[in-house]
Write a protein that holds these residues in place. Structure first.
Motif, mmCIF file in Angstrom:
data_model
loop_
_atom_site.group_PDB
_atom_site.id
_atom_site.type_symbol
_atom_site.label_atom_id
_atom_site.label_comp_id
_atom_site.label_asym_id
_atom_site.label_seq_id
_atom_site.Cartn_x
_atom_site.Cartn_y
_atom_site.Cartn_z
ATOM 1 N N ASP A 122 -33.465 43.714 -15.937
ATOM 2 C CA ASP A 122 -33.658 42.897 -16.957
ATOM 3 C C ASP A 122 -35.279 42.418 -17.218
ATOM 4 O O ASP A 122 -35.774 42.816 -18.104
ATOM 5 C CB ASP A 122 -32.736 41.442 -17.135
ATOM 6 N N VAL A 123 -35.870 41.558 -16.444
ATOM 7 C CA VAL A 123 -36.904 41.008 -16.362
ATOM 8 C C VAL A 123 -37.581 41.474 -15.153
ATOM 9 O O VAL A 123 -37.045 41.793 -14.201
ATOM 10 C CB VAL A 123 -37.330 39.840 -16.615
ATOM 11 N N ILE A 124 -38.989 41.302 -14.912
ATOM 12 C CA ILE A 124 -39.798 41.448 -13.637
ATOM 13 C C ILE A 124 -39.471 40.289 -12.446
ATOM 14 O O ILE A 124 -39.389 39.228 -12.834
ATOM 15 C CB ILE A 124 -40.992 41.571 -13.572
ATOM 16 N N LEU B 168 -41.793 34.857 -11.514
ATOM 17 C CA LEU B 168 -40.857 33.952 -12.548
ATOM 18 C C LEU B 168 -40.080 34.895 -13.417
ATOM 19 O O LEU B 168 -40.366 35.765 -14.017
ATOM 20 C CB LEU B 168 -41.964 33.021 -13.309
ATOM 21 N N CYS B 169 -38.747 34.506 -13.339
ATOM 22 C CA CYS B 169 -37.655 35.331 -14.024
ATOM 23 C C CYS B 169 -36.815 34.546 -14.836
ATOM 24 O O CYS B 169 -35.758 34.759 -15.271
ATOM 25 C CB CYS B 169 -37.214 36.037 -13.035
ATOM 26 N N GLY B 170 -37.244 33.130 -15.239
ATOM 27 C CA GLY B 170 -36.347 32.302 -15.932
ATOM 28 C C GLY B 170 -35.990 31.233 -15.267
ATOM 29 O O GLY B 170 -36.525 30.662 -14.279
ATOM 30 N N ILE C 104 -39.507 45.975 -11.311
ATOM 31 C CA ILE C 104 -39.739 46.081 -12.667
ATOM 32 C C ILE C 104 -38.820 46.817 -13.414
ATOM 33 O O ILE C 104 -38.369 47.990 -12.981
ATOM 34 C CB ILE C 104 -41.085 46.696 -12.901
ATOM 35 N N PRO C 105 -38.190 46.480 -14.518
ATOM 36 C CA PRO C 105 -36.940 47.048 -15.163
ATOM 37 C C PRO C 105 -37.436 48.423 -15.607
ATOM 38 O O PRO C 105 -38.479 48.694 -16.143
ATOM 39 C CB PRO C 105 -36.642 46.239 -16.426
ATOM 40 N N GLN D 66 -31.409 38.810 -13.206
ATOM 41 C CA GLN D 66 -31.383 37.336 -13.309
ATOM 42 C C GLN D 66 -29.975 36.868 -12.970
ATOM 43 O O GLN D 66 -28.909 37.120 -13.704
ATOM 44 C CB GLN D 66 -31.555 36.976 -14.902
#
Lengths: 389, 535, 38
Positions: free
Chosen positions: A196-198, A237-239, A213-214, A134
């Motif tokens: 962290d996130v996908i 979507l990652c934030g 993918i983490p 991110q």
């Protein structure tokens, strides 16, 4: 007749908007890899088939709506199914055609495309590892001449263009500080993961998109046909920064790639070396400000006020306004330097030791401790950060 | 089919309605007509709320740059828009029709489990409030806002997000329980309460549609519930179901979610595929074509829908065999769906059609949903999907299926049954105006999105590169036109409900068939008691 | 409601209970898809 005409005009009006757009794009951008070319051809073929199906069926419906209407006196029939064997066979014919289209005409090429897409290893000539965080991409060359080159690629569009209505550059949102440089005409095996996130790494002209993918490694491959600059974006979507982590690849011939490798390695060595020298406070504040605005301001805001409770304020923060190491020189857990280096589990605050250099970490921490109204007065040296990794 | 004669004339127990009035009436009612009305009203209100959420999004996307909606708020708006439209607008509308019309159509005096019916509805207003409350509080500076990880709630992002996710999880549990309770009621009613003489193969097609929907809901809502329970415990109770660092797998969530998620889209459409043939045969004055074929298609589609889920995440990476399997199984759904289209068109073929508003919506549904379905076939191609996945091409696809299919289908049903439910004809001119404005502005909104997706625009981004500007501007203009057009519909429905418009006959429409059209308009508060006998 | 309904209310409740148990089974079964780490 008038009413019919009016109805038909109304229906045409539904599709008229499209006719006006002479020079807008209607299809994929120009393919630059075998995968992208295959996808473009498959897409064109399939879209043609579906458009033909649609037009034929629509034609039948419109014909019926015009002819089989009460207002022209058509009497309703009462059939509810095929009456004889011949009618039954005519009824089954469209479905036979559909099965052929689905599983032979579309289905067989589709299978071939899958085999091509999934064959990441045959004749692969180099391996590239891509890590999504991110909100940036990190690239690492795993073998060959370029082995060991590792760098982070951040969005470079300035804040005033993003948020304050300043006139936008040509590559608004699709420009980065460190481009990924790759050789053309070489099959590159791409490994993907995340911290962290996908995330999802996508370059439309490459026809390649794969989740990052983490904790897992995913694979795909590239073979870029011709030199050029290719731009893409994160597609999962990652934030809040999802729309702000572009991909920029500069594909160059082999010779130029080799030159770039040498220059990049020199640049990396210089950065590493800078960790050993002693920095002045001014140098740290300058680099710290630059790093802060590039990496931290997106959440903690340029003025350090943050967006509580999700993104804490740094101004007056208890974490910032405290010691960073204890008497024996170890990192104090959850204090400022630890927080920046190791992140905070379960939040968007990531472990920046993975993506920032010693100099960047040392300078940004120094900057935060001496800005926004904070006045700790102390500085952190890159060599201290290096020792604490 | 089930147009039967009645052995004992239904007197109508409406001479003096005994029972509570006012608020108590609505809170405690076990009457299927009242409960159906409440579901439909709730649905319409939430439809307008869901629409407002997305108009803010489209306003921001009118031009490049961030003007009015910051990225954090943007992510909340898009996720909540989907959750509201799916769970609070479309599903309650279908349930409202089930409640109102199923007993009337099968000659039953009410649903089998009337108290369960009441509980099923009254879970929804609190659930809707819980879902949206964090967003409202956010505007007052309290909290981190509504769920902002998309309606699909993928971890690790959703594990990391603020308490909007927890509220969404609770709301989903409540709405899920409501759906399962409603589905149990539908299955029991259809199996156990049919009028004597109504065999299963004489069931109205709408009942078949809802029967399949109910089975899917009973099987898959619990799986969603399990997945979001695991997400909740990962967030707060230190479990590691979806956290790789703890030995878990984020992709497990995607499997579980879409195991529910794919059947869910058919859950949204099956009731509509059930009543569209009713509308077509009414306005073509011709019996529906291929009753048995349509029934078997509905059963096949429901069965297939449960085994194709992974086509929603081909890019997450899976073995080649899995990719091939999911691609081919997904494509095979096109066959029973084609059977439905064939039968719909064969129903109107050589009929004697008129084009009142319900028929316009039904025909518009067939054409525009067809576009959605055909683009779904294209999406099934795994290799090409790398380009389509999570781009605006997919957004356009599912709006053609869920708006032109779902919402316009619901509107067809509303116009078709509103005179029966209210006893008054709606304003036909306004109905037609609503139809044409909706069709025009819908296409203006979503057709450009196919092309901007092909050009390379990802979805769920608050800002975009300059080359996507023109299509986004057109799409935004279309969206506002589409939103405003729905006010005509609201006005028409509300005024008709309140008694405007000429009185409706029992049959309402010249070609109407079915037990519901043998009752008065509106039917008595208690109807089909005793039950008719169907020949 | 009147007693002219075609089938008995007991059967209604029986079918409802079976379906509710099916739903619960799917809910519990979902958790079994999580494979504990080795």
């Amino acid at each position: 007749m008038n009413r019919l005409l009016r109805s038909l005009v109304a229906m045409l009006a539904v599709f008229t908007p499209l006719a006006a757009f002479a020079d807008y794009t209607w299809n994929f951008p120009e393919p630059a890899t075998p995968l992208a070319l295959d996808t473009l051809n498959v897409h064109n073929k399939f879209m043609l088939i579906t458009i033909v199906i649609f037009v034929v069926v629509l034609g039948i419906m419109l014909y019926s709506m015009v002819r089989h209407r009460k207002s022209v006196g058509h009497q309703a029939s009462d059939f509810t199914g095929p009456k004889n064997r011949k009618q039954l066979l005519w009824t089954l014919l469209p479905f036979a055609i559909l099965l052929y289209i689905d599983f032979i005409l579309m289905g067989i090429p589709a299978a071939h495309s899958i085999f091509m897409m999934e064959d990441t290893k045959t004749n692969a000539q180099m391996v590239l590892k891509i890590t999504g965080s991110q909100w940036k991409w990190q690239y690492e060359f795993m073998d060959g001449d370029a082995q060991g080159i590792k760098f982070v690629s951040n969005l470079k569009t300035p804040d005033d263009q993003l948020y304050k209505g300043a006139p936008k550059g040509e590559h608004y949102l699709l420009e980065v500080d460190n481009e990924l440089v790759l050789p053309t005409n070489k099959k590159i095996r791409v490994l993907l993961t995340a911290t962290d996130v996908i995330h999802n790494w996508w370059v439309p002209q490459f026809g390649v998109a794969r989740d990052a993918i983490p904790g897992f490694l995913r694979e795909t491959w590239l073979e870029i046909d011709k030199p050029g600059i290719y731009r893409g974006q994160c597609k999962e979507l990652c934030g809040r920064g999802h729309g702000y982590m572009p991909v920029v690849v500069r594909a160059v011939p082999e010779e130029e790639f080799k030159t770039w490798v040498v220059a990049k390695k020199d640049e990396q060595q210089a950065t590493a070396a800078s960790a050993d020298k002693v920095w002045t406070k001014d140098e740290l504040m300058a680099k710290g400000g630059e790093t802060y605005n590039k990496v931290c301001a997106v959440c903690h805001q340029p003025n350090g006020q943050g967006l509580p409770p999700a993104f804490p304020a740094l101004a007056g923060s208890k974490v910032v306004n405290a010691a960073v190491v204890d008497g024996e020189g170890h990192l104090i857990k959850d204090h400022h330097l630890d927080r920046v280096m190791n992140g905070k589990a379960g939040t968007a605050m990531q472990a920046f030791k993975n993506t920032l250099s010693d100099a960047e970490i040392a300078s940004v921490v120094t900057y935060e401790r001496n800005s926004f109204g904070n006045a700790m007065g102390d500085i952190i040296q890159p060599s201290q950060v290096k020792a604490l990794r | 089919m089930s147009s039967g004669s009645i052995a004992a004339h239904d007197h109508g127990h409406d001479h003096a309605h005994h029972g509570p009035t006012g608020l108590a009436r609505w809170l405690f009612t076990t009457n299927h007509k009242d409960i159906g009305t409440m579901y439909l009203m709730f649905s319409m209100i939430m439809f307008l709320i869901g629409g407002s959420l997305i108009l803010s999004v489209r306003a921001e996307l009118f031009q490049p740059g961030i003007q009015i909606v910051q990225p954090e708020l943007f992510n909340q708006l898009i996720g909540l828009h989907a959750l509201v439209m799916i769970f609070a607008a479309l599903m309650p509308a279908a349930t409202g029709f089930a409640n109102w019309m199923l007993p009337l159509m099968i000659g039953a005096p009410d649903m089998a489990l009337p108290r369960l019916n009441n509980w099923g509805f009254w879970l929804l207003p609190p659930a809707g409030t819980i879902l949206l409350m964090p967003l409202v509080l956010y505007f007052f500076g309290i909290g981190t806002g509504g769920a902002d990880a998309g309606w699909t709630l993928y971890p690790p992002l959703s594990a990391q997000s603020g308490w909007g996710i927890d509220f969404a999880i609770l709301a989903l549990h409540l709405m899920g329980i409501s759906s399962v309770m409603g589905s149990i009621n539908v299955v029991v009613t259809i199996l156990n309460m049919r009028a004597p003489g109504m065999t299963m193969m004489k069931l109205p097609m709408f009942a078949w549609g809802w029967l399949m929907t109910a089975f899917l809901l009973i099987a898959t809502i619990p799986v969603l519930a399990g997945a979001i329970t695991m997400l909740l415990t990962d967030r707060h109770f230190d479990t590691h179901f979806f956290n790789a660092a703890g030995g878990g797998d984020p992709i497990l969530f995607q499997h579980l979610f879409w195991f529910f998620g794919h059947p869910e889209v058919y859950i949204l459409l099956l009731p509509i595929w059930g009543f569209i043939p009713h509308i077509l045969e009414t306005f073509a004055r011709k019996p529906m074509y291929g009753y048995k074929a349509q029934v078997w298609s509905l059963v096949c589609i429901a069965a297939l829908s449960v085994i194709v889920w992974a086509h929603h995440f081909f890019t997450a990476g899976m073995p080649v065999q899995a990719l091939l399997y999911f691609m081919y199984s997904t494509m095979s759904i096109s066959v029973p769906l084609a059977v439905l289209f064939f039968c719909w068109i064969a129903t109107i073929w050589r009929g004697s059609m008129t084009f009142e508003t319900p028929m316009l919506f039904a025909l518009g549904f067939i054409i525009l949903f067809g576009i959605g379905g055909l683009t779904g076939l294209v999406l099934a191609d795994v290799a090409a999907d790398a380009q389509y996945h999570h781009s605006y091409f997919v957004v356009a696809h599912f709006h053609y299926t869920l708006f032109a299919g779902g919402i316009m289908g619901v509107m067809a049903g509303v116009y078709y049954w509103l005179p029966k439910m209210t006893g008054h004809m709606f304003n036909e001119k306004l109905g037609k105006l609503h139809f044409w404005l909706t069709v025009f502005s819908f296409n203006l909104t979503f057709m450009p999105q196919f092309f901007v997706g092909l050009a390379g625009m990802p979805r769920r981004i608050p800002d975009y590169a300059l080359q996507f500007t023109e299509f986004n501007m057109i799409s935004t203009i279309g969206a506002f036109a589409l939103g405003l057009s729905q006010l005509i519909f609201v006005y028409n429905v509300v005024t008709t409900w309140r008694g405007k418009g000429e009185k409706a006959t029992d049959g309402v429409w010249e070609g109407s068939k079915g037990l519901e059209w043998q009752l008065s308009s509106p039917p008595p508060h208690h109807s089909w008691d005793p039950q008719p006998v169907v020949k | 409601m009147s007693q002219h309904v075609h089938q008995s209310p007991v059967r209604s409740r029986q079918i409802a209970v079976v379906l509710a148990l099916v739903a619960v089974a799917f809910y519990v079964g979902t958790f079994f898809f999580w494979v504990p780490p080795q």
